[in-house]
Design a protein around this motif. Structure first.
Motif, short mmCIF file in Angstrom:
data_model
loop_
_atom_site.label_atom_id
_atom_site.label_comp_id
_atom_site.label_asym_id
_atom_site.label_seq_id
_atom_site.Cartn_x
_atom_site.Cartn_y
_atom_site.Cartn_z
N LYS A 139 -48.83 -30.28 31.70
CA LYS A 139 -47.47 -29.45 31.91
C LYS A 139 -47.08 -28.97 30.87
CE LYS A 139 -47.16 -29.03 35.59
NZ LYS A 139 -47.16 -28.30 36.65
N ASN A 140 -47.06 -29.55 29.38
CA ASN A 140 -46.34 -28.48 28.27
C ASN A 140 -47.77 -28.73 27.53
OD1 ASN A 140 -43.64 -27.66 28.28
ND2 ASN A 140 -43.78 -30.05 29.41
N GLY A 141 -47.17 -28.31 26.60
CA GLY A 141 -48.43 -27.71 25.20
C GLY A 141 -48.78 -29.41 25.07
N GLY A 142 -47.96 -29.69 24.58
CA GLY A 142 -47.81 -31.10 24.40
C GLY A 142 -48.88 -32.23 24.64
N ASP A 143 -48.49 -31.94 25.87
CA ASP A 143 -49.29 -32.88 26.86
C ASP A 143 -50.69 -32.55 26.44
OD1 ASP A 143 -46.95 -33.61 28.43
OD2 ASP A 143 -46.92 -32.38 29.79
N SER A 158 -48.27 -27.47 11.08
CA SER A 158 -48.74 -26.71 11.99
C SER A 158 -47.54 -28.07 12.70
CB SER A 158 -49.90 -27.16 12.14
OG SER A 158 -50.32 -26.34 11.04
N TYR A 159 -47.07 -26.74 13.98
CA TYR A 159 -47.06 -27.61 14.92
C TYR A 159 -47.73 -27.93 16.41
CZ TYR A 159 -43.03 -28.14 18.64
OH TYR A 159 -42.43 -29.06 19.19
N HIS A 160 -47.32 -28.90 16.71
CA HIS A 160 -48.48 -29.70 18.00
C HIS A 160 -47.71 -29.96 18.71
CE1 HIS A 160 -52.24 -28.80 15.87
NE2 HIS A 160 -51.53 -28.92 14.60
N GLY A 161 -46.27 -30.08 18.52
CA GLY A 161 -45.66 -30.89 19.90
C GLY A 161 -44.16 -31.43 19.43
N ALA A 162 -43.42 -32.10 20.54
CA ALA A 162 -42.76 -32.88 20.40
C ALA A 162 -42.50 -34.43 20.55
CB ALA A 162 -41.78 -32.19 21.11
N VAL A 202 -56.64 -27.57 14.31
CA VAL A 202 -55.89 -26.50 13.69
C VAL A 202 -55.21 -25.68 14.96
CG1 VAL A 202 -58.33 -25.08 14.33
CG2 VAL A 202 -57.27 -24.52 12.29
N THR A 203 -54.22 -24.68 14.62
CA THR A 203 -54.20 -23.59 15.12
C THR A 203 -54.62 -22.66 15.36
OG1 THR A 203 -52.39 -23.80 13.87
CG2 THR A 203 -51.67 -24.96 15.26
N ALA A 204 -54.78 -21.92 16.53
CA ALA A 204 -54.92 -20.27 16.28
C ALA A 204 -55.14 -19.41 14.46
CB ALA A 204 -54.63 -19.54 17.83
N ARG A 253 -52.07 -19.66 11.45
CA ARG A 253 -51.02 -20.02 10.12
C ARG A 253 -49.39 -19.76 11.51
NH1 ARG A 253 -50.00 -22.43 4.81
NH2 ARG A 253 -48.39 -23.16 4.99
N HIS A 254 -49.31 -20.15 11.96
CA HIS A 254 -48.08 -19.79 12.39
C HIS A 254 -46.75 -20.20 12.17
CE1 HIS A 254 -49.43 -21.68 16.16
NE2 HIS A 254 -49.67 -21.53 16.64
N ASP A 255 -46.39 -21.42 11.90
CA ASP A 255 -44.89 -22.06 10.66
C ASP A 255 -43.85 -21.15 10.34
OD1 ASP A 255 -47.04 -23.31 9.64
OD2 ASP A 255 -47.38 -23.77 8.47
N VAL A 281 -59.13 -26.18 18.78
CA VAL A 281 -57.98 -25.88 18.47
C VAL A 281 -57.05 -25.83 19.81
CG1 VAL A 281 -57.72 -23.42 18.75
CG2 VAL A 281 -59.99 -24.12 17.60
N ASP A 282 -55.32 -25.73 18.71
CA ASP A 282 -54.11 -26.15 19.71
C ASP A 282 -54.48 -24.19 19.26
OD1 ASP A 282 -51.40 -25.80 20.26
OD2 ASP A 282 -51.18 -27.01 19.06
N ASP A 283 -54.78 -23.81 21.10
CA ASP A 283 -54.34 -22.60 21.22
C ASP A 283 -53.34 -22.84 22.33
OD1 ASP A 283 -55.03 -20.13 21.22
OD2 ASP A 283 -57.13 -19.88 22.19
N VAL A 284 -52.32 -22.89 21.79
CA VAL A 284 -51.10 -23.15 22.90
C VAL A 284 -49.73 -22.39 23.23
CG1 VAL A 284 -48.18 -24.94 23.56
CG2 VAL A 284 -51.46 -26.19 23.00
N ARG A 285 -49.98 -22.13 21.35
CA ARG A 285 -48.72 -20.98 21.16
C ARG A 285 -49.86 -19.16 21.48
NH1 ARG A 285 -45.02 -20.63 15.65
NH2 ARG A 285 -44.70 -22.43 16.62
N ALA A 286 -50.71 -19.30 21.17
CA ALA A 286 -51.54 -17.59 20.38
C ALA A 286 -52.44 -17.74 22.41
CB ALA A 286 -52.45 -17.78 19.77
N SER A 317 -50.79 -23.69 27.07
CA SER A 317 -49.80 -23.85 28.06
C SER A 317 -49.64 -22.81 27.57
CB SER A 317 -48.78 -24.71 27.48
OG SER A 317 -48.03 -25.25 28.19
N LYS A 318 -48.25 -22.24 27.50
CA LYS A 318 -47.88 -20.73 27.34
C LYS A 318 -47.36 -19.91 28.24
CE LYS A 318 -45.23 -21.92 22.74
NZ LYS A 318 -43.37 -22.07 22.89
N ALA A 319 -48.65 -18.93 27.85
CA ALA A 319 -48.70 -18.17 28.64
C ALA A 319 -49.40 -17.99 29.94
CB ALA A 319 -49.86 -16.79 27.39
#
Ligand code: PMP
Length: 414
Positions: free
Chosen positions: A123-127, A151-155, A201-203, A205-207, A236-241, A264-266
């Protein structure tokens, strides 16, 4: 409607809803969509969205540069996505097993993403980030996970930015490194010894609340080498990008292929879906782990994702958003110069950030955003923003008129 949005929310529907929410919802709202930290005048509650515009519960309309913090990539209420979702909903959503669209979607993604031989949906990026880590540990039989500082990877406990309710044991096998800093990753790999499961690693750096940094290709290639040498997974955590920069995964832009990607996201233009795309080497581990959720096989979000990705491919969505993002960036630079206000713009054009010089407390950013909001544009002072494929040149130009009011407000601060 632009140019006439009242700033004061006193006696508004939004204010009344917030008061009711405070009674029955902890803190009024959990998490990143809590409007309490936004500048003056920002609404908490929304009535609807259409294309690149959102309308709040008081009827104020804004050109939207947050896109629901990422999910809206084709525009709110996109006709092709809504039709696909409606069509699937008419037949069923949460059933005793997935609908055929699961296989259609996985085939589309495996065809689109060069490093993918299989996909797994959540469902979510954190999943997705959590399951990717679990797959890496199952596939290596090791524990250590390298994560970039900030870096943010989830809650969830292993990665939540808050330590409230988190135990030291939740973080026991996490080793921090600094994004784009090869020496710090090499030191972290040494510290992991023979126990390295994955580098995450996130796609890019978007801290929050600092300038965005694109990945240095030298750094990215070194991560690939280090993972190959250790037999560890590059995640690669591509959840946001994901799907905004490149439809094959964001690191296609720099020619480095991960083992596992989290999306996730988009992916489904606002419908809830997360995904992991992985290479052959990790298929068995992905088969072995137990990962599931009551709604993970729901068919409507998958139908929405199939329509979203098909449309993004047809129109080359990343290129569309890059063009509009660049138009916004160029316009903002021109306006800032005209007002004698110093700004720095960072990030890929599809996901821009605007920071004001000498603005440690974000007073200038907040004044800019409040004035622009009043004039009809919804920007963010500290978090990267998001373009969608629904933003046209005319919309960007209208938003720039609102930004002009924002810069004037900053200029008045002296
Ligand atoms: N990773 C990144 C890079 C994110 O930006 C986010 C969400 N902002 C997540 C993971 C977590 O996604 P979600 O909120 O959907 O669980």
């Amino acid at each position: 409607m632009h140019g006439s949005n009242p700033l004061s929310l006193a006696n508004s529907v939004d204010t009344a809803l917030r008061a009711r929410a405070r009674q029955v919802i902890p803190g009024g709202l959990w998490g990143h969509l809590n409007a309490a930290s936004l500048p003056e005048g920002y609404p908490q509650f929304f009535a609807r969205g259409e294309g690149c515009r959102v309308v709040d519960v008081d009827g104020r309309e804004f050109i939207d540069f947050m896109c629901s913090w990422g999910p809206i990539v084709l525009g709110h209420h996109h006709p092709a996505v809504e039709a696909a979702a409606r069509d699937q909903a008419a037949r069923g959503d949460t059933l005793n097993g997935p609908a055929p669209v699961l296989v259609d979607l996985a085939e589309l993604m495996v065809g689109m993403i060069p490093h993918a031989d299989w996909c797994l949906f959540e469902k979510n990026g954190g999943d997705a980030t959590t399951a990717a880590v679990t797959i890496a540990r199952a596939g290596t039989g090791r524990r250590k996970l390298l994560v970039a500082r900030g870096s943010y990877h989830g809650a969830v406990p292993w990665c939540s930015p808050s330590l409230a309710g988190v135990t030291a044991e939740d973080r026991a096998h996490i080793i921090l490194y600094d994004y784009n800093d090869v020496a710090s990753v090499e030191a972290a790999v040494d510290a992991a010894g023979g126990d390295l499961a994955a580098i995450l690693v996130t796609a890019f750096r978007h801290d929050m609340a600092r300038a965005l940094d694109l990945p240095d290709p030298v750094f990215a290639r070194r991560l690939r080498e280090l993972c190959d040498a250790a037999g560890a997974a590059l995640i690669v955590d591509d959840v946001r990008a994901g799907f905004r920069l490149h439809l094959g995964g964001s690191w296609e832009t720099i020619g480095v292929r991960p083992d596992l990607s989290a999306f996730s996201k988009a992916i489904a233009n606002g419908y809830p879906l997360g995904a992991i795309a992985g290479g052959e080497r990790w298929r068995e581990a992905a088969t072995k782990i137990f990962t599931t959720g009551s709604f993970w096989c729901a068919a409507v979000p998958m139908a929405a994702a199939l329509a979203t990705l098909t449309e993004l491919k047809r129109i080359d969505g990343p290129a569309v958003m890059a063009r509009m993002g660049q138009r916004l960036r160029d316009g903002l630079a021109r306006l800032a110069a005209r007002h004698g206000v110093a700004i720095s713009q960072s990030g890929p054009p599809q996901m821009p950030l605007v920071l004001f010089d000498d603005d440690a407390g974000f007073a200038k950013g907040s004044a800019f955003c409040s004035a622009a909001l009043k004039a009809g544009a919804y920007f963010h002072p500290r978090h990267n923003m998001f373009l969608s494929c629904a933003h046209t040149e005319a919309d960007i130009d209208t938003a720039l008129e609102a930004a002009d009011a924002g810069f004037a407000a900053v200029a008045r601060m002296g």
